[in-house]
Design a protein around this motif. Sequence first.
Motif, PDB file in Angstrom:
ATOM      1  N   THR A 121      -1.852 -15.005  -1.305  1.00 55.91           N
ATOM      2  CA  THR A 121      -0.816 -14.085  -0.822  1.00 55.91           C
ATOM      3  C   THR A 121      -0.416 -13.084  -1.910  1.00 55.91           C
ATOM      4  OG1 THR A 121       0.058 -15.760   0.693  1.00 55.91           O
ATOM      5  CG2 THR A 121       1.526 -13.936   0.115  1.00 55.91           C
ATOM      6  N   ILE A 122      -0.186 -13.589  -3.121  1.00 53.47           N
ATOM      7  CA  ILE A 122       0.200 -12.717  -4.240  1.00 53.47           C
ATOM      8  C   ILE A 122      -0.906 -11.709  -4.534  1.00 53.47           C
ATOM      9  CG2 ILE A 122       0.737 -12.652  -6.708  1.00 53.47           C
ATOM     10  CD1 ILE A 122       2.010 -15.468  -6.321  1.00 53.47           C
ATOM     11  N   LEU A 123      -2.139 -12.197  -4.562  1.00 54.54           N
ATOM     12  CA  LEU A 123      -3.268 -11.313  -4.851  1.00 54.54           C
ATOM     13  C   LEU A 123      -3.466 -10.269  -3.755  1.00 54.54           C
ATOM     14  CD1 LEU A 123      -5.888 -13.901  -6.212  1.00 54.54           C
ATOM     15  CD2 LEU A 123      -4.637 -12.176  -7.533  1.00 54.54           C
ATOM     16  N   LEU A 124      -3.231 -10.660  -2.495  1.00 57.18           N
ATOM     17  CA  LEU A 124      -3.386  -9.719  -1.385  1.00 57.18           C
ATOM     18  C   LEU A 124      -2.362  -8.585  -1.489  1.00 57.18           C
ATOM     19  CD1 LEU A 124      -5.169  -9.446   1.179  1.00 57.18           C
ATOM     20  CD2 LEU A 124      -3.268 -10.439   2.468  1.00 57.18           C
ATOM     21  N   LEU A 125      -1.139  -8.923  -1.898  1.00 62.59           N
ATOM     22  CA  LEU A 125      -0.115  -7.883  -2.081  1.00 62.59           C
ATOM     23  C   LEU A 125      -0.477  -6.965  -3.250  1.00 62.59           C
ATOM     24  CD1 LEU A 125       3.180  -9.909  -1.518  1.00 62.59           C
ATOM     25  CD2 LEU A 125       1.980  -8.428   0.077  1.00 62.59           C
ATOM     26  N   LEU A 126      -0.944  -7.543  -4.340  1.00 64.51           N
ATOM     27  CA  LEU A 126      -1.355  -6.725  -5.486  1.00 64.51           C
ATOM     28  C   LEU A 126      -2.556  -5.850  -5.125  1.00 64.51           C
ATOM     29  CD1 LEU A 126      -1.027  -9.295  -8.411  1.00 64.51           C
ATOM     30  CD2 LEU A 126       0.401  -7.284  -7.989  1.00 64.51           C
ATOM     31  N   ASN A 127      -3.452  -6.386  -4.296  1.00 61.03           N
ATOM     32  CA  ASN A 127      -4.603  -5.615  -3.858  1.00 61.03           C
ATOM     33  C   ASN A 127      -4.158  -4.389  -3.057  1.00 61.03           C
ATOM     34  OD1 ASN A 127      -7.505  -5.574  -3.930  1.00 61.03           O
ATOM     35  ND2 ASN A 127      -7.485  -5.929  -1.725  1.00 61.03           N
ATOM     36  N   GLY A 128      -3.179  -4.598  -2.165  1.00 61.62           N
ATOM     37  CA  GLY A 128      -2.633  -3.472  -1.406  1.00 61.62           C
ATOM     38  C   GLY A 128      -1.975  -2.443  -2.307  1.00 61.62           C
ATOM     39  N   LEU A 129      -1.277  -2.919  -3.343  1.00 65.43           N
ATOM     40  CA  LEU A 129      -0.610  -2.021  -4.279  1.00 65.43           C
ATOM     41  C   LEU A 129      -1.612  -1.144  -5.029  1.00 65.43           C
ATOM     42  CD1 LEU A 129       2.143  -1.279  -5.678  1.00 65.43           C
ATOM     43  CD2 LEU A 129       1.543  -2.990  -7.395  1.00 65.43           C
ATOM     44  N   PHE A 130      -2.678  -1.761  -5.566  1.00 60.42           N
ATOM     45  CA  PHE A 130      -3.653  -0.990  -6.340  1.00 60.42           C
ATOM     46  C   PHE A 130      -4.511  -0.098  -5.453  1.00 60.42           C
ATOM     47  CE2 PHE A 130      -2.795  -4.193  -9.700  1.00 60.42           C
ATOM     48  CZ  PHE A 130      -2.569  -3.318 -10.747  1.00 60.42           C
ATOM     49  N   PHE A 184       0.831  -1.199   0.000  1.00 60.97           N
ATOM     50  CA  PHE A 184       0.000   0.000   0.000  1.00 60.97           C
ATOM     51  C   PHE A 184       0.871   1.257   0.000  1.00 60.97           C
ATOM     52  CE2 PHE A 184      -2.613   3.348   1.713  1.00 60.97           C
ATOM     53  CZ  PHE A 184      -3.908   3.064   1.291  1.00 60.97           C
ATOM     54  N   LEU A 185       1.954   1.226   0.772  1.00 63.90           N
ATOM     55  CA  LEU A 185       2.887   2.352   0.832  1.00 63.90           C
ATOM     56  C   LEU A 185       3.499   2.622  -0.542  1.00 63.90           C
ATOM     57  CD1 LEU A 185       4.790   4.417   2.183  1.00 63.90           C
ATOM     58  CD2 LEU A 185       6.200   2.502   2.931  1.00 63.90           C
ATOM     59  N   VAL A 186       3.985   1.559  -1.189  1.00 59.77           N
ATOM     60  CA  VAL A 186       4.566   1.704  -2.529  1.00 59.77           C
ATOM     61  C   VAL A 186       3.517   2.234  -3.509  1.00 59.77           C
ATOM     62  CG1 VAL A 186       5.584   0.451  -4.476  1.00 59.77           C
ATOM     63  CG2 VAL A 186       6.287  -0.098  -2.130  1.00 59.77           C
ATOM     64  N   GLY A 187       2.297   1.684  -3.417  1.00 55.94           N
ATOM     65  CA  GLY A 187       1.230   2.123  -4.302  1.00 55.94           C
ATOM     66  C   GLY A 187       0.853   3.579  -4.095  1.00 55.94           C
ATOM     67  N   SER A 188       0.854   4.047  -2.831  1.00 60.16           N
ATOM     68  CA  SER A 188       0.519   5.444  -2.547  1.00 60.16           C
ATOM     69  C   SER A 188       1.501   6.396  -3.222  1.00 60.16           C
ATOM     70  CB  SER A 188       0.508   5.693  -1.035  1.00 60.16           C
ATOM     71  OG  SER A 188      -0.521   4.971  -0.411  1.00 60.16           O
ATOM     72  N   SER A 205      -0.391   9.840   2.384  1.00 54.25           N
ATOM     73  CA  SER A 205      -1.082   8.556   2.496  1.00 54.25           C
ATOM     74  C   SER A 205      -0.100   7.424   2.788  1.00 54.25           C
ATOM     75  CB  SER A 205      -1.849   8.262   1.203  1.00 54.25           C
ATOM     76  OG  SER A 205      -2.470   7.001   1.243  1.00 54.25           O
ATOM     77  N   GLY A 206       1.055   7.441   2.123  1.00 52.97           N
ATOM     78  CA  GLY A 206       2.072   6.426   2.348  1.00 52.97           C
ATOM     79  C   GLY A 206       2.653   6.483   3.752  1.00 52.97           C
ATOM     80  N   THR A 207       2.756   7.692   4.303  1.00 52.75           N
ATOM     81  CA  THR A 207       3.249   7.837   5.676  1.00 52.75           C
ATOM     82  C   THR A 207       2.320   7.144   6.663  1.00 52.75           C
ATOM     83  OG1 THR A 207       4.320   9.940   5.160  1.00 52.75           O
ATOM     84  CG2 THR A 207       3.848   9.500   7.476  1.00 52.75           C
ATOM     85  N   GLY A 208       0.996   7.310   6.450  1.00 54.39           N
ATOM     86  CA  GLY A 208       0.030   6.611   7.304  1.00 54.39           C
ATOM     87  C   GLY A 208       0.194   5.110   7.206  1.00 54.39           C
ATOM     88  N   SER A 209       0.428   4.616   6.002  1.00 54.37           N
ATOM     89  CA  SER A 209       0.634   3.183   5.801  1.00 54.37           C
ATOM     90  C   SER A 209       1.900   2.705   6.515  1.00 54.37           C
ATOM     91  CB  SER A 209       0.725   2.876   4.304  1.00 54.37           C
ATOM     92  OG  SER A 209       0.875   1.503   4.073  1.00 54.37           O
ATOM     93  N   ALA A 210       2.959   3.508   6.468  1.00 50.39           N
ATOM     94  CA  ALA A 210       4.193   3.150   7.167  1.00 50.39           C
ATOM     95  C   ALA A 210       3.957   3.063   8.670  1.00 50.39           C
ATOM     96  CB  ALA A 210       5.273   4.183   6.859  1.00 50.39           C
ATOM     97  N   PRO A 259       2.624  22.902  -4.881  1.00 54.66           N
ATOM     98  CA  PRO A 259       2.556  23.601  -6.171  1.00 54.66           C
ATOM     99  C   PRO A 259       1.571  22.898  -7.101  1.00 54.66           C
ATOM    100  CG  PRO A 259       4.829  23.113  -5.547  1.00 54.66           C
ATOM    101  CD  PRO A 259       3.965  22.334  -4.630  1.00 54.66           C
ATOM    102  N   GLU A 260       1.002  23.642  -8.022  1.00 52.02           N
ATOM    103  CA  GLU A 260       0.087  23.059  -8.991  1.00 52.02           C
ATOM    104  C   GLU A 260       0.810  22.005  -9.815  1.00 52.02           C
ATOM    105  OE1 GLU A 260      -2.871  24.444 -12.661  1.00 52.02           O
ATOM    106  OE2 GLU A 260      -1.810  25.945 -11.456  1.00 52.02           O
ATOM    107  N   GLY A 261       0.155  20.861  -9.977  1.00 48.42           N
ATOM    108  CA  GLY A 261       0.760  19.759 -10.721  1.00 48.42           C
ATOM    109  C   GLY A 261       1.472  18.750  -9.862  1.00 48.42           C
ATOM    110  N   GLN A 262       1.583  19.006  -8.544  1.00 52.90           N
ATOM    111  CA  GLN A 262       2.217  18.038  -7.635  1.00 52.90           C
ATOM    112  C   GLN A 262       1.257  17.570  -6.544  1.00 52.90           C
ATOM    113  OE1 GLN A 262       6.215  18.808  -6.249  1.00 52.90           O
ATOM    114  NE2 GLN A 262       6.621  20.238  -7.909  1.00 52.90           N
ATOM    115  N   GLU A 263      -0.048  17.813  -6.733  1.00 54.75           N
ATOM    116  CA  GLU A 263      -1.032  17.444  -5.718  1.00 54.75           C
ATOM    117  C   GLU A 263      -1.014  15.938  -5.430  1.00 54.75           C
ATOM    118  OE1 GLU A 263      -2.584  21.050  -7.985  1.00 54.75           O
ATOM    119  OE2 GLU A 263      -1.830  19.056  -8.542  1.00 54.75           O
ATOM    120  N   GLY A 264      -0.926  15.148  -6.506  1.00 56.46           N
ATOM    121  CA  GLY A 264      -0.944  13.702  -6.333  1.00 56.46           C
ATOM    122  C   GLY A 264       0.249  13.192  -5.562  1.00 56.46           C
ATOM    123  N   PHE A 265       1.446  13.688  -5.906  1.00 55.73           N
ATOM    124  CA  PHE A 265       2.664  13.219  -5.241  1.00 55.73           C
ATOM    125  C   PHE A 265       2.641  13.530  -3.747  1.00 55.73           C
ATOM    126  CE2 PHE A 265       6.957  14.307  -3.691  1.00 55.73           C
ATOM    127  CZ  PHE A 265       7.511  13.036  -3.715  1.00 55.73           C
TER     128      PHE A 265
END
Length: 421
Positions: A103-112, A59-63, A359-364, A347-353
Amino acid sequence: MRQTWNSYPSSIRLLAVAAIIFSTGMACIWPLVTIYIHDYLGKPLTVAGFLLMLNQGAFLVGSLAGGMLFDRWGKMKTIILSSIGIIVISVCLGFTTDFTIYTILLLLNGLFYGTLSPVMNALAVVMWPQGGRKAINMIYVALNAGVAAGSALGGVLASVSFAWTFFGNAIAQIVVFAMFVFILPRHLKAIAEGQTGAAEQAATSAVMKESEQKAEISTSPKKVVWGALILLCAGLLISWIVYVQWTTVLSTYMQSLGITLRQYSLLWTLNGALILFGQPLISWVIRHFAKTLKAQMLLGTYVFALSMLILSQTTAYAGFFVAMFVMTIGEMLVWPAVPTVAAEFTPEGQEGFIQGLVSGTGSAGRMLGPLLGAFIFQTFEAQGLLYIMAGLSLMSVAFFVLHSSFQKRSKRSMVATTIEK
């Protein structure tokens, strides 16, 4: 309630509905993952805990990846990729009983899921930049409403078949996908062309009047202040480490005190009900005690510490009930405030990052919290754990204070540079 709902722009209301459905589907699965792995697949609880940790890592990597894709690849492409990934994987989870494949699907689910998670807040920032705290708080409440509904629905589906918890999630995500693909682009296009209706203009005007500070921020160019962002994320990370003890070590501790699982579940019912119906209370608290976002974060982390200190002085269920009430107030202050603060200097254009990083920090925090809590509990027992968690909450306060100091210095530097030019 209806008047409050109508005070938001239609684009944010649409996003909130999508967030509720998204979260409802997700909550059909997650409360039952441990039970499914242990009872249905026949694996030890330690294996279930390890898989959940790996899932949070994915989930962290996906975020982080989702945030960058949102900015660089495009909003709709990121949404479509993530949604289709979640739908396909959920359907596959419903059909498999093989542990390795699961197990593989659960990891992919976390990623997406991680890829799609920051999109909600990032879209709120893009679609209603003047909304600030109000916009992101709406998404926070919507996601929690979905968790409450999905947890109840997941239990009903699991009573029929565990496979239907996965199929139920897939159906919910198909609805969200359809909303994003067929409805959202029209709103994004209207916003880009400045074609907002009277309701949207009234909502924006009301929010602008609430805070002159936002107007000052909008007149100066925004840039990412990395020192401030790192300190902000450090405070959030520690807050999540403290919070996640409720779902891990404290649940075991409560059972050792003779508190039943049903009573423990009732605490989370309190948590969800307070988040959904306690917004007037939290608005009153903000108006009187936390008028700025900085004050909101600091008050919330002080409240986290108070919750742990209450637990350190009681072994009665009533004490845990009070502590959960207090902790939920802290959660309602901190969780929406941090992404809002991050959005203010994005800045505009970096909202997602930036939202992906938050979001990734919460996952960590959700990854590290159970391991750290278990180690402290085994070494210092319950009292030691609770006092240390209270101390960590105060450390979080320090990080948020330092963050504000970095921000103020950066703003003064930007103003000085602008004047010199």
